[in-house]
Design a protein around this motif. Sequence first.
Motif, PDB file in Angstrom:
ATOM      1  N   ASN A  21       2.772 -12.514   9.967  1.00 24.60           N
ATOM      2  CA  ASN A  21       2.477 -11.671   9.445  1.00 24.60           C
ATOM      3  C   ASN A  21       2.266 -11.311   7.648  1.00 24.60           C
ATOM      4  OD1 ASN A  21       1.861  -8.367   9.036  1.00 24.60           O
ATOM      5  ND2 ASN A  21       3.303  -7.558   9.946  1.00 24.60           N
ATOM      6  N   PRO A  22       0.783 -11.390   7.451  1.00 23.22           N
ATOM      7  CA  PRO A  22       1.089 -12.057   5.833  1.00 23.22           C
ATOM      8  C   PRO A  22       0.760 -10.696   5.294  1.00 23.22           C
ATOM      9  CG  PRO A  22      -1.007 -12.325   6.873  1.00 23.22           C
ATOM     10  CD  PRO A  22       0.203 -11.376   8.077  1.00 23.22           C
ATOM     11  N   CYS A  23       1.170  -9.655   6.097  1.00 25.92           N
ATOM     12  CA  CYS A  23       0.976  -8.540   4.622  1.00 25.92           C
ATOM     13  C   CYS A  23       2.496  -7.544   4.997  1.00 25.92           C
ATOM     14  CB  CYS A  23      -0.134  -7.191   4.922  1.00 25.92           C
ATOM     15  SG  CYS A  23      -1.734  -8.486   4.869  1.00 25.92           S
ATOM     16  N   LEU A  24       3.011  -7.296   3.450  1.00 31.09           N
ATOM     17  CA  LEU A  24       4.297  -6.934   4.027  1.00 31.09           C
ATOM     18  C   LEU A  24       3.723  -5.169   4.404  1.00 31.09           C
ATOM     19  CD1 LEU A  24       7.327  -6.318   3.905  1.00 31.09           C
ATOM     20  CD2 LEU A  24       6.907  -6.042   1.674  1.00 31.09           C
ATOM     21  N   ASN A  25       4.318  -4.108   5.221  1.00 27.89           N
ATOM     22  CA  ASN A  25       3.213  -2.983   5.157  1.00 27.89           C
ATOM     23  C   ASN A  25       4.851  -2.368   5.139  1.00 27.89           C
ATOM     24  OD1 ASN A  25       2.156  -1.036   6.556  1.00 27.89           O
ATOM     25  ND2 ASN A  25       3.082  -1.279   8.859  1.00 27.89           N
ATOM     26  N   ARG A  26       4.591  -1.405   4.663  1.00 25.61           N
ATOM     27  CA  ARG A  26       4.806   0.288   3.356  1.00 25.61           C
ATOM     28  C   ARG A  26       4.288   1.007   2.877  1.00 25.61           C
ATOM     29  NH1 ARG A  26       8.733  -3.241  -1.473  1.00 25.61           N
ATOM     30  NH2 ARG A  26      10.110  -4.103   0.636  1.00 25.61           N
ATOM     31  N   PRO A  27       3.875   1.718   4.341  1.00 25.54           N
ATOM     32  CA  PRO A  27       2.638   2.141   3.609  1.00 25.54           C
ATOM     33  C   PRO A  27       2.981   3.552   2.917  1.00 25.54           C
ATOM     34  CG  PRO A  27       3.805   2.588   5.993  1.00 25.54           C
ATOM     35  CD  PRO A  27       4.392   1.500   4.717  1.00 25.54           C
ATOM     36  N   SER A  28       1.727   4.338   2.461  1.00 24.26           N
ATOM     37  CA  SER A  28       1.796   5.000   1.075  1.00 24.26           C
ATOM     38  C   SER A  28       2.429   6.378   1.798  1.00 24.26           C
ATOM     39  CB  SER A  28       1.129   4.549   0.647  1.00 24.26           C
ATOM     40  OG  SER A  28      -0.292   5.462   1.345  1.00 24.26           O
ATOM     41  N   ASP A  29       3.225   7.156   0.656  1.00 22.86           N
ATOM     42  CA  ASP A  29       2.727   8.265   1.151  1.00 22.86           C
ATOM     43  C   ASP A  29       2.693   9.593   0.016  1.00 22.86           C
ATOM     44  OD1 ASP A  29       4.069  10.591   2.269  1.00 22.86           O
ATOM     45  OD2 ASP A  29       5.979  11.156   1.794  1.00 22.86           O
ATOM     46  N   PRO A  30       1.490   9.943   0.518  1.00 21.89           N
ATOM     47  CA  PRO A  30       0.287  10.341  -0.593  1.00 21.89           C
ATOM     48  C   PRO A  30       2.047  11.658  -1.506  1.00 21.89           C
ATOM     49  CG  PRO A  30      -0.674  10.659   0.908  1.00 21.89           C
ATOM     50  CD  PRO A  30       0.436   9.368   1.501  1.00 21.89           C
ATOM     51  N   ALA A  31       2.541  12.215  -0.434  1.00 24.74           N
ATOM     52  CA  ALA A  31       3.373  13.595  -0.957  1.00 24.74           C
ATOM     53  C   ALA A  31       4.252  12.934  -1.937  1.00 24.74           C
ATOM     54  CB  ALA A  31       3.977  13.791  -0.223  1.00 24.74           C
ATOM     55  N   THR A  32       4.615  11.692  -2.475  1.00 25.69           N
ATOM     56  CA  THR A  32       5.237  11.472  -2.898  1.00 25.69           C
ATOM     57  C   THR A  32       4.820  10.616  -4.661  1.00 25.69           C
ATOM     58  OG1 THR A  32       5.876   9.430  -1.847  1.00 25.69           O
ATOM     59  CG2 THR A  32       6.863  10.747  -1.312  1.00 25.69           C
ATOM     60  N   GLU A  33       3.677  10.516  -4.507  1.00 28.33           N
ATOM     61  CA  GLU A  33       3.041   9.568  -5.456  1.00 28.33           C
ATOM     62  C   GLU A  33       2.507  10.709  -6.577  1.00 28.33           C
ATOM     63  OE1 GLU A  33       0.299   5.855  -3.363  1.00 28.33           O
ATOM     64  OE2 GLU A  33       0.021   7.921  -2.156  1.00 28.33           O
ATOM     65  N   THR A  34       2.166  10.009  -7.537  1.00 28.31           N
ATOM     66  CA  THR A  34       1.558  11.362  -8.516  1.00 28.31           C
ATOM     67  C   THR A  34      -0.074  10.268  -8.525  1.00 28.31           C
ATOM     68  OG1 THR A  34       3.576  10.604  -9.669  1.00 28.31           O
ATOM     69  CG2 THR A  34       1.537  11.265 -11.725  1.00 28.31           C
ATOM     70  N   PHE A  35      -1.030  11.546  -8.845  1.00 31.18           N
ATOM     71  CA  PHE A  35      -2.313  10.776  -9.095  1.00 31.18           C
ATOM     72  C   PHE A  35      -2.629  11.144  -9.900  1.00 31.18           C
ATOM     73  CE2 PHE A  35      -1.307  12.854  -4.611  1.00 31.18           C
ATOM     74  CZ  PHE A  35      -2.005  11.811  -4.034  1.00 31.18           C
ATOM     75  N   ALA A  36      -3.476  10.625 -10.452  1.00 32.11           N
ATOM     76  CA  ALA A  36      -4.057  10.065 -12.128  1.00 32.11           C
ATOM     77  C   ALA A  36      -4.666  11.599 -12.252  1.00 32.11           C
ATOM     78  CB  ALA A  36      -5.463   9.294 -12.281  1.00 32.11           C
ATOM     79  N   PRO A  37      -4.672  12.969 -13.729  1.00 32.79           N
ATOM     80  CA  PRO A  37      -4.938  13.741 -13.820  1.00 32.79           C
ATOM     81  C   PRO A  37      -6.846  13.924 -13.540  1.00 32.79           C
ATOM     82  CG  PRO A  37      -3.796  12.877 -15.248  1.00 32.79           C
ATOM     83  CD  PRO A  37      -4.073  11.779 -14.549  1.00 32.79           C
ATOM     84  N   SER A  38      -7.366  12.600 -13.482  1.00 29.35           N
ATOM     85  CA  SER A  38      -8.579  13.415 -13.548  1.00 29.35           C
ATOM     86  C   SER A  38      -9.250  13.552 -12.468  1.00 29.35           C
ATOM     87  CB  SER A  38      -9.076  12.004 -14.334  1.00 29.35           C
ATOM     88  OG  SER A  38      -8.927  10.717 -13.524  1.00 29.35           O
ATOM     89  N   LEU A  39      -8.396  13.143 -11.084  1.00 28.16           N
ATOM     90  CA  LEU A  39      -8.964  13.678  -9.989  1.00 28.16           C
ATOM     91  C   LEU A  39      -8.815  14.829  -9.686  1.00 28.16           C
ATOM     92  CD1 LEU A  39      -6.930  10.046  -8.207  1.00 28.16           C
ATOM     93  CD2 LEU A  39      -9.583  10.445  -9.158  1.00 28.16           C
ATOM     94  N   GLY A  40      -7.592  15.499 -10.083  1.00 24.59           N
ATOM     95  CA  GLY A  40      -7.209  16.618  -9.957  1.00 24.59           C
ATOM     96  C   GLY A  40      -6.707  17.466  -8.377  1.00 24.59           C
ATOM     97  N   ILE A  41      -5.796  16.329  -7.929  1.00 25.90           N
ATOM     98  CA  ILE A  41      -5.708  16.401  -6.709  1.00 25.90           C
ATOM     99  C   ILE A  41      -3.675  16.886  -7.226  1.00 25.90           C
ATOM    100  CG2 ILE A  41      -3.921  15.544  -4.565  1.00 25.90           C
ATOM    101  CD1 ILE A  41      -7.115  14.431  -5.309  1.00 25.90           C
TER     102      ILE A  41
END
Length: 153
Positions: A21-41
């Motif tokens: 398995n060449p890819c390390l599976n560390r799923p993202s969690d949008p609730a813990t991420e910081t979004f660029a202000p330009s995205l308006g999220i």
Amino acid sequence: MRLALSLIVCPLLAACLTEPNPCLNRPSDPATETFAPSLGIDLSTMEKTAIGDYRKDIVVGTGANLSALGPVQIHYSAFLVDGTVLDQFQDQPVLIDFATRATIGLADGMLGMNVGGQRVIVVPSELAEGACPTQTIPGNSTIIYKVELLSIG
């Protein structure tokens, strides 16, 4: 001689029978991420779907309702959480058949839209491109879609 061959062949055969398995599976969690202000999220203003996407109508369409997976024509832009543009089709419609060719998250996020509507969809990595990187998308990346539904069918 037989023992020496078996000591060489057995590890090689074992290596062939196991799938790395060449890819390390560390799923993202949008609730813990910081979004660029330009995205308006702002996830607190968005609806979370049963499978984990976040979506928000910007414009509610007045046309037919997308109630099942199938072909649609859309305009869309796709971004990483830092605002990097991944893809953009605003000048010409893109035909996508959700029954055969789309990420689960985009399809799920668009269900319930009406033709003429515009929606922002935040898709965690497990419902987007997954753990393995592509040429333009790092592995385990949340993807933000800004979508306009032009037609169904």
